[in-house]
Design an enzyme around this catalytic site. Sequence first.
Site, PDB file in Angstrom:
ATOM      1  CG  ASN A   9      89.057  24.865   1.446  1.00  0.00           C
ATOM      2  OD1 ASN A   9      88.558  25.976   1.462  1.00  0.00           O
ATOM      3  ND2 ASN A   9      88.725  23.950   0.571  1.00  0.00           N
ATOM      4  CG  ASP A  11      86.851  27.140  -0.592  1.00  0.00           C
ATOM      5  OD1 ASP A  11      87.824  27.667  -1.164  1.00  0.00           O
ATOM      6  OD2 ASP A  11      86.404  26.011  -0.899  1.00  0.00           O
ATOM      7  CG  HIS A  12      83.630  27.867   4.103  1.00  0.00           C
ATOM      8  ND1 HIS A  12      82.552  28.081   3.273  1.00  0.00           N
ATOM      9  CD2 HIS A  12      84.002  26.575   3.908  1.00  0.00           C
ATOM     10  CE1 HIS A  12      82.251  26.948   2.651  1.00  0.00           C
ATOM     11  NE2 HIS A  12      83.127  26.013   3.003  1.00  0.00           N
ATOM     12  NE  ARG A  20      76.220  42.624   6.563  1.00  0.00           N
ATOM     13  CZ  ARG A  20      76.206  43.196   7.767  1.00  0.00           C
ATOM     14  NH1 ARG A  20      77.068  44.142   8.052  1.00  0.00           N
ATOM     15  NH2 ARG A  20      75.326  42.835   8.665  1.00  0.00           N
ATOM     16  CG  HIS A  45      85.787  24.499  -4.889  1.00  0.00           C
ATOM     17  ND1 HIS A  45      84.848  23.614  -4.419  1.00  0.00           N
ATOM     18  CD2 HIS A  45      85.626  24.519  -6.231  1.00  0.00           C
ATOM     19  CE1 HIS A  45      84.144  23.121  -5.420  1.00  0.00           C
ATOM     20  NE2 HIS A  45      84.588  23.676  -6.539  1.00  0.00           N
ATOM     21  NE  ARG A  47      80.319  25.396  -5.153  1.00  0.00           N
ATOM     22  CZ  ARG A  47      80.140  24.140  -4.747  1.00  0.00           C
ATOM     23  NH1 ARG A  47      80.896  23.619  -3.816  1.00  0.00           N
ATOM     24  NH2 ARG A  47      79.183  23.406  -5.265  1.00  0.00           N
ATOM     25  NE  ARG A  51      77.935  27.780  -3.837  1.00  0.00           N
ATOM     26  CZ  ARG A  51      77.331  26.590  -3.778  1.00  0.00           C
ATOM     27  NH1 ARG A  51      77.395  25.881  -2.680  1.00  0.00           N
ATOM     28  NH2 ARG A  51      76.666  26.125  -4.804  1.00  0.00           N
ATOM     29  CG  HIS A  52      83.297  29.704  -1.422  1.00  0.00           C
ATOM     30  ND1 HIS A  52      84.159  29.279  -2.387  1.00  0.00           N
ATOM     31  CD2 HIS A  52      82.613  28.605  -0.998  1.00  0.00           C
ATOM     32  CE1 HIS A  52      84.008  27.967  -2.537  1.00  0.00           C
ATOM     33  NE2 HIS A  52      83.065  27.531  -1.728  1.00  0.00           N
ATOM     34  CD  GLU A  72      89.022  21.774  -3.035  1.00  0.00           C
ATOM     35  OE1 GLU A  72      87.873  22.244  -2.991  1.00  0.00           O
ATOM     36  OE2 GLU A  72      89.534  21.179  -2.089  1.00  0.00           O
ATOM     37  CB  THR A 102      79.763  21.509   0.912  1.00  0.00           C
ATOM     38  OG1 THR A 102      81.163  21.280   0.794  1.00  0.00           O
ATOM     39  CG2 THR A 102      79.114  20.317   1.581  1.00  0.00           C
ATOM     40  CB  THR A 103      82.449  18.997  -2.796  1.00  0.00           C
ATOM     41  OG1 THR A 103      82.890  20.306  -3.127  1.00  0.00           O
ATOM     42  CG2 THR A 103      82.744  18.061  -3.937  1.00  0.00           C
ATOM     43  CD  GLU A 153      91.390  16.238  -1.074  1.00  0.00           C
ATOM     44  OE1 GLU A 153      92.231  16.871  -1.756  1.00  0.00           O
ATOM     45  OE2 GLU A 153      90.625  16.786  -0.251  1.00  0.00           O
ATOM     46  CG  HIS A 192      84.116  17.312   2.341  1.00  0.00           C
ATOM     47  ND1 HIS A 192      82.996  17.364   3.115  1.00  0.00           N
ATOM     48  CD2 HIS A 192      83.928  18.200   1.336  1.00  0.00           C
ATOM     49  CE1 HIS A 192      82.149  18.236   2.603  1.00  0.00           C
ATOM     50  NE2 HIS A 192      82.695  18.761   1.528  1.00  0.00           N
ATOM     51  N   GLY A 193      85.147  17.818   5.814  1.00  0.00           N
ATOM     52  CA  GLY A 193      84.434  17.670   7.080  1.00  0.00           C
ATOM     53  C   GLY A 193      85.313  17.341   8.276  1.00  0.00           C
ATOM     54  N   GLY A 214      89.098  22.881   5.847  1.00  0.00           N
ATOM     55  CA  GLY A 214      88.704  24.283   5.757  1.00  0.00           C
ATOM     56  C   GLY A 214      87.604  24.702   6.699  1.00  0.00           C
ATOM     57  CG  HIS A 215      82.715  24.459   7.291  1.00  0.00           C
ATOM     58  ND1 HIS A 215      82.186  23.991   8.476  1.00  0.00           N
ATOM     59  CD2 HIS A 215      81.878  25.435   6.873  1.00  0.00           C
ATOM     60  CE1 HIS A 215      81.072  24.649   8.747  1.00  0.00           C
ATOM     61  NE2 HIS A 215      80.862  25.528   7.794  1.00  0.00           N
TER      62      HIS A 215
HETATM   63  N1  PXP Z   1      88.882  18.534  -0.117  1.00  0.00           N
HETATM   64  C1  PXP Z   1      88.034  18.793  -1.134  1.00  0.00           C
HETATM   65  C2  PXP Z   1      88.303  18.137  -2.457  1.00  0.00           C
HETATM   66  C3  PXP Z   1      86.953  19.677  -0.984  1.00  0.00           C
HETATM   67  O1  PXP Z   1      86.124  19.919  -2.021  1.00  0.00           O
HETATM   68  C4  PXP Z   1      86.796  20.328   0.251  1.00  0.00           C
HETATM   69  C5  PXP Z   1      85.681  21.321   0.432  1.00  0.00           C
HETATM   70  O2  PXP Z   1      85.838  22.368  -0.457  1.00  0.00           O
HETATM   71  C6  PXP Z   1      87.702  20.052   1.282  1.00  0.00           C
HETATM   72  C7  PXP Z   1      88.727  19.138   1.080  1.00  0.00           C
HETATM   73  C8  PXP Z   1      87.629  20.725   2.611  1.00  0.00           C
HETATM   74  O3  PXP Z   1      86.462  20.369   3.288  1.00  0.00           O
HETATM   75  P1  PXP Z   1      86.070  21.143   4.607  1.00  0.00           P
HETATM   76  O4  PXP Z   1      85.885  22.569   4.245  1.00  0.00           O
HETATM   77  O5  PXP Z   1      84.801  20.464   5.024  1.00  0.00           O
HETATM   78  O6  PXP Z   1      87.187  20.946   5.590  1.00  0.00           O
END
Ligand code: PXP
Length: 250
Positions: A9, A11-12, A20, A45, A47, A51-52, A72, A102-103, A153, A192-193, A214-215
């Site tokens: 992912n 996104d970040h 910036r 994702h 959004r 935001r990203h 997403e 976040t979600t 998921e 997630h996480g 991702g993060h």
């Molecule tokens: N899966 C889903 C459905 C999510 O919404 C996210 C966060 O956007 C992730 C996975 C990835 O989570 P993380 O960025 O915390 O790894």
Amino acid sequence: MGKLRLGVNIDHVATIRNARGGRHPDPVRAARLAAQAGADGITAHLREDRRHISDDDIRRLIEEIDLPLNFEMAATEEMLEIALRHRPHAACLVPEKREERTTEGGLDVAGQHNMLAPYVRALDKAGMRVSLFVEADPRQLEAAKSLGAPVVELHTGAYCEAEGEERRAHLDRLRKAASEAARLGLECHAGHGLTFDTVGAVAAIPEVMELNIGHFLVGEAIFGGLDSAIKRMRALMDQARSGALGVRSA
Ligand code: PXP
């Protein structure tokens, strides 16, 4: 046990760019690098508040990246229209509230069945692999099944945030949910996480076919580079999958 796919992912990368307002760092460049480092897919994702990831990022990911894109999205008319325009490989419906960082939880598929049904139908009809992001709760899995979504998921956020006994309890719930998903004929993903410390136990759940991460990877990239963070994550997943780690103890 099938091969476990890694969806990176990005996104970040866009979060840092947007701090910036310019073009650097470019999430599409990160996606290209992720492909070389062993990712099986790219997740992004879009959004509602942008935001990203931006609309143009999605267009470029579709046009410039060969890996399948997991888009997403919230279940809104605007996002449906964008998904139908780009037709990514997969669409993952997630809950979205503007005020959250976040979600924060899974979709309430059981409670919002009627609202979600037309989105699942339209995305599926357009050829996307539809997944629903849910908590490890049998009610949500049954509702996902009755909606006709082929994939769920499982939200791993609570498992990742907890420690000790509590973490083990969350892991147990994830294991049971993955097995229930398979029994219902749903393909099971998770995310997630997830971090280097938490990925192994989830990767070892045999029914889980894909992890979206991702993060943590983008954070680790600050210290050792994105390539090395992805390769290490991939190796930890593969080791856990082949039973080389003591994964049953979280
Ligand atoms: N899966 C889903 C459905 C999510 O919404 C996210 C966060 O956007 C992730 C996975 C990835 O989570 P993380 O960025 O915390 O790894």
